[in-house]
Write a protein that holds these residues in place. Structure first.
Motif, PDB file in Angstrom:
ATOM      1  N   UNK A   1       0.826  -1.202   0.000  1.00  0.00           N
ATOM      2  CA  UNK A   1       0.000   0.000   0.000  1.00  0.00           C
ATOM      3  C   UNK A   1       0.861   1.253   0.000  1.00  0.00           C
ATOM      4  N   UNK A   2       0.473   2.216  -0.832  1.00  0.00           N
ATOM      5  CA  UNK A   2       1.154   3.509  -0.953  1.00  0.00           C
ATOM      6  C   UNK A   2       2.608   3.348  -1.393  1.00  0.00           C
ATOM      7  N   UNK A   3       2.904   2.307  -2.153  1.00  0.00           N
ATOM      8  CA  UNK A   3       4.265   2.057  -2.613  1.00  0.00           C
ATOM      9  C   UNK A   3       4.280   1.843  -4.114  1.00  0.00           C
ATOM     10  N   UNK A   4       3.835   2.852  -4.827  1.00  0.00           N
ATOM     11  CA  UNK A   4       3.840   2.815  -6.283  1.00  0.00           C
ATOM     12  C   UNK A   4       5.224   3.207  -6.796  1.00  0.00           C
ATOM     13  N   UNK A   5       5.572   2.680  -7.948  1.00  0.00           N
ATOM     14  CA  UNK A   5       6.878   2.983  -8.557  1.00  0.00           C
ATOM     15  C   UNK A   5       6.679   3.414 -10.002  1.00  0.00           C
ATOM     16  N   UNK A   6       7.438   4.422 -10.438  1.00  0.00           N
ATOM     17  CA  UNK A   6       7.397   4.815 -11.842  1.00  0.00           C
ATOM     18  C   UNK A   6       8.299   3.929 -12.690  1.00  0.00           C
ATOM     19  N   UNK A   7       9.359   3.390 -12.095  1.00  0.00           N
ATOM     20  CA  UNK A   7      10.291   2.519 -12.790  1.00  0.00           C
ATOM     21  C   UNK A   7      10.213   1.150 -12.130  1.00  0.00           C
ATOM     22  N   UNK A   8       9.755   0.154 -12.852  1.00  0.00           N
ATOM     23  CA  UNK A   8       9.593  -1.186 -12.273  1.00  0.00           C
ATOM     24  C   UNK A   8      10.798  -2.068 -12.573  1.00  0.00           C
ATOM     25  N   UNK A   9      11.945  -1.427 -12.807  1.00  0.00           N
ATOM     26  CA  UNK A   9      13.169  -2.173 -13.026  1.00  0.00           C
ATOM     27  C   UNK A   9      13.941  -2.401 -11.740  1.00  0.00           C
ATOM     28  N   UNK A  10      15.090  -3.051 -11.867  1.00  0.00           N
ATOM     29  CA  UNK A  10      15.996  -3.267 -10.745  1.00  0.00           C
ATOM     30  C   UNK A  10      16.633  -1.925 -10.366  1.00  0.00           C
TER      31      UNK A  10
END
Length: 759
Positions: free
Chosen positions: A509-518
């Motif tokens: 929750x509340x942990x969105x990422x714009x870059x889903x890479x390493x």
């Protein structure tokens, strides 16, 4: 027949009442409804004051609890908590620790309050209570709903032993945007797979009889379409068509209710300008009028108060009124109902009948749980009594974890590793220790300690000294001298096992990422280690689909190990050393790059599809810098024994409405070890009155096949399996030409076609 939304609800909803006109569907298979509650409940309602009625609709977290960053509405001290229970102003509490305090408050409720109505204790039991199992997304990678039912049952046994009888799970949101951190709580991108896991988890939590002391009331959430939030951002707006809502996002809720769930949690998000918590077309039109749901709706944490920030309500009074009239029965944490509903009822703005109906539902569910007859059951154990780990649950956690691991690639058959005769360098920020192994929502004290990856590998080796462990980098920052130490260890080893990926705090929750890479620090570590030329096995710690590149993408072998819970190290060792043949399959598509998300296999066709034979063709639906394909598609995964699909047969080439079609295919194990294969059935209609996805999962079988052996796998397909939401927003089945695939993933398989006919 369309169900009419009540006039008051329609007035609140405005133009969206057209958008959400409920379609005609059969009612879910629930038990007798709250309207049929017995005389005890009706007697209580007749004797209750308005304030006591509102108290049954008011839920709070424990006293003296401060959650940084979360709204602090409704916070109370311990004396206020007791006073509220004694006065009948509380229906229950959630996430409150320990038996002793629960027992004290329950005794106050049943012995000192005027009417003696018991409290209901709830908790976020998302993937285990004391024994932490893999995160739900990881568990979905097992493609074994029965396994999820067993882990939910174990969690219910443990949580109920600590006094809880209600869980805010399962999360059944479809998640097709990997930036969204809460996708880790669900079953991925596919509707059919999500339906199976939603029903299984409800069955597991609730057991065969909700009145048993070891049952947990299940709460499918978040109603509805929370997983479609724009930008992959928690709490953000959702803007989707009614058809997409009904075709994709509502079915897992329906599956959970059909399995017997008697509470539902509304969502934070809005749809088409109407916040879900105040959306009568959802909470009354769909749930009550259309699906005939007899349980109660609970808000998410302070969601009613957040209508003000949404710009949908001017103040707390209006927020309480809109939420309650829309169909939200229980307010979590804000306290708005207690502050405003009595006056709203007195003024006539909220009908007494609506208030009584909500209270009746809550009391009926409490009665179903057996709380009236045995309010202290489960609360009378010795206080602070330490509980030993349950060996059966620990064994189940290990089974669950290893079945959740997905082997994406295995070039040169680098896996499984031998247990003797080779030096192994275990490198990466997750190589040692127990942090970042359990995943989000591991809330309660007294949990069993997880087994670290280094401990699991070392315990399995004939010579534990053959394992060298070096961190090499932090999760998102380099370590001084880290890469140099990692490279030195790699040069001394025969094989490198690279433990990299996301921390616990990067998913949830509340942990969105714009870059889903390493993260870059780890990518640099991977590049340096790969440059030594030693074979590299990647252990990918993750709570979402990831976009892999460079040395990580090009590693000899990649195992998706998610957040596996208490038996992480042992389960990984089981797979790495070949004691268990990996059988997990992806419940989410891994894209080529972050810029492709939202990405999922069941996309719609376009008028300019890109042909497989020319991924660079101009003026087609394509990116200029990558292909449209997934790096690893939904359903993908391999084991240590290769398999071959052939011999697909259909029982006939024409399927009449009312008939059945049998689909067979032969799966052959061409390897030297037993295979455990997930055989998947996909369908697609070539032309329909509403455009359809390129493929849809319709069924699957997990089968064991001995070395060199073949197995015929059969599916039965019925016209109802080909149903979709038509132009009139009603479920329909249309005659036409269909393609079928029996396949190891959504991007592969053998194909046959048939015609669906009226006769």
């Amino acid at each position: 027949m369309h169900v009419r939304i009540p006039a008051m609800a329609a007035a609140l909803l405005g133009l969206a009442s057209v958008f959400f006109s409920p379609a005609s569907l059969p009612a879910p298979a629930t038990a007798e409804g709250a309207k049929g509650a017995d005389a005890r409940i009706e007697s209580l309602i007749a004797r209750m004051t308005v304030e006591e009625k509102v108290g049954q609709l008011s839920l709070y977290g424990p006293a003296n609890t401060n959650i940084p960053g979360n709204p602090q509405a409704g916070q109370r001290n311990a004396q206020q908590e007791i006073d509220d229970v004694r006065a009948g102003r509380v229906t229950g509490l959630f996430n409150n620790e320990g038996l002793e305090r629960k027992r004290v408050l329950q005794e106050v409720a049943v012995r000192e309050s005027r009417l003696g109505i018991p409290l209901l204790y709830g908790a976020d039991v998302i993937h285990g209570f004391r024994t932490i199992f893999p995160m739900p997304l990881a568990e979905a990678a097992s493609w074994e709903p029965e396994l999820a039912e067993r882990t939910a049952r174990a969690a219910a046994v443990e949580a109920s032993a600590d006094g809880f009888r209600w869980t805010f799970a399962p999360m059944v949101d479809i998640a097709r945007d990997a930036r969204w951190g809460r996708g880790i709580e669900g079953a991925g991108e596919d509707v059919y797979l999500a339906n199976q896991f939603a029903a299984a988890r409800v069955r597991g939590f609730q057991g065969a009889d909700l009145s048993r002391g070891d049952s947990l009331l299940a709460t499918p959430k978040h109603f509805a379409a929370y997983g479609a939030a724009e930008g992959g951002l928690d709490y953000a707006a959702t803007d989707i068509s009614e058809r997409t809502l009904r075709q994709v996002y509502l079915p897992p809720f329906r599956a959970a209710l059909d399995a017997g769930a008697l509470s539902v949690m509304s969502a934070f998000n809005e749809i088409s300008g109407i916040p879900s918590i105040a959306n009568p077309a959802l909470l009354t039109g769909v749930l009550r009028d259309e699906w005939k749901f007899k349980g109660f709706v609970v808000s998410d944490y302070t969601a009613d108060e957040e209508l003000i920030a949404h710009g949908y309500a001017a103040d707390g009074r209006e927020a309480a009124k809109q939420s309650f009239l829309a169909g939200t029965d229980v307010s979590m944490q804000s306290g708005l109902y207690m502050r405003h509903l009595p006056e709203l009822v007195a003024s006539g703005e909220v009908p007494m009948a609506r208030l009584d109906d909500a209270v009746r539902r809550v009391l009926w569910v409490k009665q179903k749980l057996g709380l009236f007859d045995q309010p202290l059951r489960g609360l009378d154990a010795a206080p602070a009594q330490p509980r030993a780990d349950n060996p059966a649950h620990i064994a189940l956690a290990r089974e669950d974890a290893r079945r959740s691991i997905v082997l994406l690639k295995n070039e040169r058959a680098v896996l499984p590793l031998p247990k003797a005769g080779r030096k192994i360098a275990l490198i990466g920020p997750f190589a040692s220790g127990t942090q970042d192994l359990l995943g989000a929502w591991s809330l309660f004290p007294g949990q069993a300690a997880p087994v670290g990856i280094d401990d699991g590998l070392r315990a399995a080796l004939a010579d534990p000294g053959a394992l060298a462990v070096v961190r090499g980098s932090g999760i998102d920052a380099p370590l001084a001298g880290g890469i140099e130490a990692a490279v030195a260890a790699a040069r001394e080893a025969d094989v490198v096992v690279l433990a990299i990926g996301e921390s616990e705090r990067m998913s949830g929750e509340a942990r969105s990422r714009t870059d889903i890479g390493i993260p870059q620090a780890q990518q640099d570590l991977a590049e340096a280690v790969a440059a030594t030329g030693k074979p590299v096995v990647v252990l990918l710690s993750n709570g979402r689909a990831m976009a892999l590149k460079g040395a990580v993408r090009n590693a000899d072998a990649i195992l998706v190990t998610w957040f596996l819970g208490v038996q992480t190290g042992n389960a990984i060792a089981d797979v790495v050393f070949g004691d268990f043949n990996p059988s997990g399959r992806l419940p989410v598509s891994f894209p080529q790059a972050s810029g492709q998300v939202p990405f999922y296999y069941g996309q719609k066709r376009t008028g300019r599809p890109l042909p497989d034979y020319d991924q660079a063709m101009a003026f087609k639906t394509r990116y200029v810098d990558t292909t449209n394909r997934a790096l690893y598609p939904f359903g993908h995964g391999i084991g240590y024994a290769p398999v071959r699909y052939d011999g697909m047969e259909l029982s006939q080439d024409r399927l009449p409405i009312g008939g059945t079609l049998r689909v067979r295919a032969t799966v052959t194990n061409t390897g030297q070890r037993e295979a455990e294969e997930v055989v998947q059935l996909y369908a697609a209609e070539r032309a329909a009155s509403v455009t359809r996805p390129v493929r849809e999962l319709k069924n699957f079988r997990k089968v064991r096949i001995g070395p060199g052996a073949s197995k015929v796998v059969e599916f039965t397909l019925r016209p109802d399996d080909l149903q979709f939401i038509g132009r009139d927003m009603k479920p329909t089945v249309e005659p036409g030409e269909f393609d079928l695939w029996v396949a190891p993933s959504a991007a592969d398989g053998i194909k046959k076609s048939f015609a669906l006919t009226r006769e």
